[in-house]
Design a protein around this motif. Sequence first.
Motif, PDB file in Angstrom:
ATOM      1  N   PRO A 281       0.882  -1.273  -0.033  1.00  0.00           N
ATOM      2  CA  PRO A 281       0.052  -0.234  -0.007  1.00  0.00           C
ATOM      3  C   PRO A 281       0.907   1.288  -0.080  1.00  0.00           C
ATOM      4  CG  PRO A 281      -0.935  -1.700   1.530  1.00  0.00           C
ATOM      5  CD  PRO A 281       0.387  -2.331   0.970  1.00  0.00           C
ATOM      6  N   MET A 282       1.880   1.266   0.550  1.00  0.00           N
ATOM      7  CA  MET A 282       2.782   2.556   0.725  1.00  0.00           C
ATOM      8  C   MET A 282       3.390   2.705  -0.807  1.00  0.00           C
ATOM      9  SD  MET A 282       3.880   5.200   2.054  1.00  0.00           S
ATOM     10  CE  MET A 282       3.177   4.666   3.789  1.00  0.00           C
ATOM     11  N   VAL A 283       4.071   1.710  -1.505  1.00  0.00           N
ATOM     12  CA  VAL A 283       4.512   1.825  -2.800  1.00  0.00           C
ATOM     13  C   VAL A 283       3.045   2.242  -3.645  1.00  0.00           C
ATOM     14  CG1 VAL A 283       5.393   0.481  -4.842  1.00  0.00           C
ATOM     15  CG2 VAL A 283       6.270   0.045  -2.447  1.00  0.00           C
ATOM     16  N   ALA A 284       2.214   1.690  -3.484  1.00  0.00           N
ATOM     17  CA  ALA A 284       1.097   2.183  -4.318  1.00  0.00           C
ATOM     18  C   ALA A 284       0.785   3.550  -3.988  1.00  0.00           C
ATOM     19  CB  ALA A 284      -0.249   1.419  -4.126  1.00  0.00           C
ATOM     20  N   SER A 285       0.657   4.059  -2.937  1.00  0.00           N
ATOM     21  CA  SER A 285       0.584   5.320  -2.346  1.00  0.00           C
ATOM     22  C   SER A 285       1.599   6.545  -3.188  1.00  0.00           C
ATOM     23  CB  SER A 285       0.549   5.660  -0.984  1.00  0.00           C
ATOM     24  OG  SER A 285      -0.695   5.041  -0.619  1.00  0.00           O
ATOM     25  N   MET A 286       2.863   5.930  -3.103  1.00  0.00           N
ATOM     26  CA  MET A 286       3.774   6.880  -3.759  1.00  0.00           C
ATOM     27  C   MET A 286       3.583   7.006  -5.245  1.00  0.00           C
ATOM     28  SD  MET A 286       6.033   7.811  -1.353  1.00  0.00           S
ATOM     29  CE  MET A 286       4.591   7.981  -0.409  1.00  0.00           C
ATOM     30  N   LEU A 287       3.220   5.865  -5.971  1.00  0.00           N
ATOM     31  CA  LEU A 287       2.948   5.921  -7.357  1.00  0.00           C
ATOM     32  C   LEU A 287       1.765   6.530  -7.607  1.00  0.00           C
ATOM     33  CD1 LEU A 287       4.316   2.314  -8.333  1.00  0.00           C
ATOM     34  CD2 LEU A 287       5.511   4.482  -8.508  1.00  0.00           C
ATOM     35  N   TYR A 288       0.603   6.343  -6.990  1.00  0.00           N
ATOM     36  CA  TYR A 288      -0.561   7.166  -7.303  1.00  0.00           C
ATOM     37  C   TYR A 288      -0.088   8.627  -7.089  1.00  0.00           C
ATOM     38  CZ  TYR A 288      -5.461   8.535  -6.823  1.00  0.00           C
ATOM     39  OH  TYR A 288      -6.554   9.389  -7.167  1.00  0.00           O
ATOM     40  N   ALA A 289       0.549   9.046  -6.160  1.00  0.00           N
ATOM     41  CA  ALA A 289       0.816  10.842  -6.009  1.00  0.00           C
ATOM     42  C   ALA A 289       1.498  11.085  -7.443  1.00  0.00           C
ATOM     43  CB  ALA A 289       1.766  10.857  -4.877  1.00  0.00           C
ATOM     44  N   GLY A 290       2.296  10.059  -7.843  1.00  0.00           N
ATOM     45  CA  GLY A 290       2.947  10.573  -9.350  1.00  0.00           C
ATOM     46  C   GLY A 290       2.019  10.722 -10.307  1.00  0.00           C
ATOM     47  N   VAL A 291       1.185   9.637 -10.643  1.00  0.00           N
ATOM     48  CA  VAL A 291       0.045   9.698 -11.899  1.00  0.00           C
ATOM     49  C   VAL A 291      -0.842  10.895 -11.298  1.00  0.00           C
ATOM     50  CG1 VAL A 291      -1.675   8.196 -12.869  1.00  0.00           C
ATOM     51  CG2 VAL A 291       0.340   7.201 -11.752  1.00  0.00           C
ATOM     52  N   LEU A 292      -1.144  11.186 -10.084  1.00  0.00           N
ATOM     53  CA  LEU A 292      -2.403  12.170 -10.044  1.00  0.00           C
ATOM     54  C   LEU A 292      -1.674  13.462 -10.305  1.00  0.00           C
ATOM     55  CD1 LEU A 292      -5.113  12.811  -8.476  1.00  0.00           C
ATOM     56  CD2 LEU A 292      -3.563  13.103  -6.515  1.00  0.00           C
ATOM     57  N   THR A 293      -0.524  13.781  -9.908  1.00  0.00           N
ATOM     58  CA  THR A 293       0.096  15.051 -10.086  1.00  0.00           C
ATOM     59  C   THR A 293       0.271  15.256 -11.515  1.00  0.00           C
ATOM     60  OG1 THR A 293       2.093  14.467  -9.098  1.00  0.00           O
ATOM     61  CG2 THR A 293       0.382  15.370  -7.552  1.00  0.00           C
ATOM     62  N   ASP A 294       0.876  14.410 -12.035  1.00  0.00           N
ATOM     63  CA  ASP A 294       1.532  14.630 -13.589  1.00  0.00           C
ATOM     64  C   ASP A 294       0.404  14.812 -14.681  1.00  0.00           C
ATOM     65  OD1 ASP A 294       4.303  15.165 -13.257  1.00  0.00           O
ATOM     66  OD2 ASP A 294       4.521  13.652 -14.739  1.00  0.00           O
ATOM     67  N   THR A 295      -0.798  14.408 -14.251  1.00  0.00           N
ATOM     68  CA  THR A 295      -1.848  14.490 -15.081  1.00  0.00           C
ATOM     69  C   THR A 295      -2.950  15.797 -14.418  1.00  0.00           C
ATOM     70  OG1 THR A 295      -3.190  12.675 -13.792  1.00  0.00           O
ATOM     71  CG2 THR A 295      -1.958  12.158 -15.818  1.00  0.00           C
ATOM     72  N   ALA A 296      -2.509  16.362 -13.323  1.00  0.00           N
ATOM     73  CA  ALA A 296      -3.066  17.344 -12.700  1.00  0.00           C
ATOM     74  C   ALA A 296      -4.509  16.864 -12.614  1.00  0.00           C
ATOM     75  CB  ALA A 296      -3.247  18.711 -13.816  1.00  0.00           C
ATOM     76  N   GLY A 297      -4.576  15.558 -11.933  1.00  0.00           N
ATOM     77  CA  GLY A 297      -5.752  15.262 -11.329  1.00  0.00           C
ATOM     78  C   GLY A 297      -6.494  14.521 -12.498  1.00  0.00           C
ATOM     79  N   PHE A 298      -5.840  13.861 -13.640  1.00  0.00           N
ATOM     80  CA  PHE A 298      -6.445  13.461 -14.602  1.00  0.00           C
ATOM     81  C   PHE A 298      -7.295  14.344 -15.610  1.00  0.00           C
ATOM     82  CE2 PHE A 298      -6.548  10.387 -10.798  1.00  0.00           C
ATOM     83  CZ  PHE A 298      -5.553   9.506 -11.231  1.00  0.00           C
ATOM     84  N   SER A 299      -6.450  15.500 -15.764  1.00  0.00           N
ATOM     85  CA  SER A 299      -7.085  16.519 -16.626  1.00  0.00           C
ATOM     86  C   SER A 299      -6.204  16.906 -17.755  1.00  0.00           C
ATOM     87  CB  SER A 299      -7.607  17.721 -15.607  1.00  0.00           C
ATOM     88  OG  SER A 299      -6.577  18.265 -15.144  1.00  0.00           O
ATOM     89  N   LEU A 300      -5.193  16.596 -17.756  1.00  0.00           N
ATOM     90  CA  LEU A 300      -4.203  16.868 -19.117  1.00  0.00           C
ATOM     91  C   LEU A 300      -4.240  16.223 -20.104  1.00  0.00           C
ATOM     92  CD1 LEU A 300      -1.017  17.934 -16.931  1.00  0.00           C
ATOM     93  CD2 LEU A 300      -2.785  19.450 -17.896  1.00  0.00           C
ATOM     94  N   PRO A 301      -3.811  16.426 -21.419  1.00  0.00           N
ATOM     95  CA  PRO A 301      -3.829  15.807 -22.652  1.00  0.00           C
ATOM     96  C   PRO A 301      -2.995  14.219 -22.541  1.00  0.00           C
ATOM     97  CG  PRO A 301      -3.532  17.866 -23.078  1.00  0.00           C
ATOM     98  CD  PRO A 301      -3.565  17.803 -21.546  1.00  0.00           C
ATOM     99  N   THR A 302      -2.117  14.431 -21.402  1.00  0.00           N
ATOM    100  CA  THR A 302      -1.314  13.047 -20.764  1.00  0.00           C
ATOM    101  C   THR A 302      -2.115  12.196 -20.447  1.00  0.00           C
ATOM    102  OG1 THR A 302      -0.535  14.328 -19.057  1.00  0.00           O
ATOM    103  CG2 THR A 302       0.932  14.552 -20.790  1.00  0.00           C
ATOM    104  N   THR A 303      -3.272  12.591 -19.894  1.00  0.00           N
ATOM    105  CA  THR A 303      -4.121  11.534 -19.334  1.00  0.00           C
ATOM    106  C   THR A 303      -4.536  10.598 -20.322  1.00  0.00           C
ATOM    107  OG1 THR A 303      -5.040  12.968 -17.822  1.00  0.00           O
ATOM    108  CG2 THR A 303      -6.395  11.032 -18.148  1.00  0.00           C
ATOM    109  N   SER A 304      -4.235   9.011 -20.116  1.00  0.00           N
ATOM    110  CA  SER A 304      -4.442   8.147 -21.248  1.00  0.00           C
ATOM    111  C   SER A 304      -5.207   7.161 -20.582  1.00  0.00           C
ATOM    112  CB  SER A 304      -3.121   7.598 -21.817  1.00  0.00           C
ATOM    113  OG  SER A 304      -2.207   6.977 -20.523  1.00  0.00           O
ATOM    114  N   PRO A 305      -5.762   5.972 -21.145  1.00  0.00           N
ATOM    115  CA  PRO A 305      -6.247   4.938 -20.961  1.00  0.00           C
ATOM    116  C   PRO A 305      -5.226   4.066 -19.870  1.00  0.00           C
ATOM    117  CG  PRO A 305      -6.693   5.131 -23.028  1.00  0.00           C
ATOM    118  CD  PRO A 305      -5.700   6.156 -22.731  1.00  0.00           C
TER     119      PRO A 305
END
Length: 333
Positions: free
Chosen positions: A158-182
Motif C-alpha cells: 500500500p505504501m508503494v502504491a501510494s507513492m506511485l498514485y501521487a505521481g500519476v495524480l499530479t503529473d496529469t493534474a488530477g487526470f485533466s491534462l492531455p497526457t491522461t491516457s487509458p
Amino acid sequence: MTQMAAEAPVEIIEAVGGMRRPVVVAHVVPDADALGSIFATALAYNGNGCAPKVALPAGSLSQRLAFMHDWAKVPVAGRTDFEKADGFIVLDTAKKERCNVGPDQRNTDWSAGRPVVNIDHHDTNTRFGDVNWVDAEASSSAELVLRLLQAAGRPVSPMVASMLYAGVLTDTAGFSLPTTSPSGLAAAAELVRLGADVAELGERLCRSQTQSEFDLLRIIYANTKRAAGGAIAYSTATYEDITGAGCTAADIDDQVSIPRSLDGVRLAMLLTEGNKGKTRINFRGDGRVEVLELAQKFNGGGHRQAAGAVIDTPLSDTVKMVVAAAVEHLKKY
C-alpha cells in the motif's frame, strides 16, 4: 493487469534486478512524480540482498511534498553510498546533468563507469543511460515504475502504491491534462486496488498549504499579467518575493496553474528566481498549443503541453525576452 500498455523491457528488468547497492535518482527540484517514483522503487526492491538508497540532497523537498519522505522513510544516500553503489536507477529525468545528485557531485563523473538505468516519460530524454526505457506516451514515470514492478514480480505494498498514485495524480493534474491516457487511468485504478491512500493523498497534494505557500500564491496572483491580446498569461516572483514569503526554490512547482486558469489563455508561463541570478520558467499550453519547442529555445525540455527551462540570468533581465519569444511562438497556432 488489464488495459495497461506494454510491459517493461526485459533488459530493464534484468539491469535493475541485478543491482545490490543501487542509488535511485530523480531530477533536480523533484515533483511528486519524481519523488513517488524513486521512493516506490527503493521500497519495492529493498530486501533479499538489495539495499537501495535515494539521492535526496538537502533542500530537495518542498514544504508540500515533504510528507512523502516522512511516509516512505527511505534511506538517503550520502557521498559514501555513491562511491559504493553498484549502479544507478535514474527516474523521470531527461538529461544526466539534471540529476539530483547535489552540488558537490553534479559536475563530477558520479556514475564512474557503473551501470545507469534510465527510465523516463519525457519527450526530450537524451537516452543517457547504459540501458534506457523512454515512453513519452506514458502519463508519468510512476506509471512506468508500476509496469516495471509488476513485470519483475516485485511487491507493491500500500505504501508503494501510494507513492506511485501521487505521481500519476499530479503529473496529469488530477487526470485533466492531455497526457491522461487509458493506460494512466488503468494504472491509477490498479494502484487504488493495491491500497493507495487516495483520500489522504488528495488532502496533502490538493487541499493543504502552509501559510508561507499561501502567501507565495498571493504574490503569483498579484503579479499575473497578460499579453498577445489575452492569449498569453504569465506571472513572476523574484528571489525576494519567494524568500520573503518564507519559501525556497523547492517550493516552486505548479503555481503556473494560476496564470493558466484565466479564461481565454492558450499559453501560460511562470518565471521565478528561486536561486539568486537564475530564472526558472514553467511553460504550459492548452490542448492545441505545444510549448516544448518554446522551452527548447532556452535549452529546456519536458512535454508537448508542459515544459520548463532555467536561464542563468536574473529575473529582471529575462521577462521581456521570454514574453516576446512566447508571443512569436503563439503565432504558429
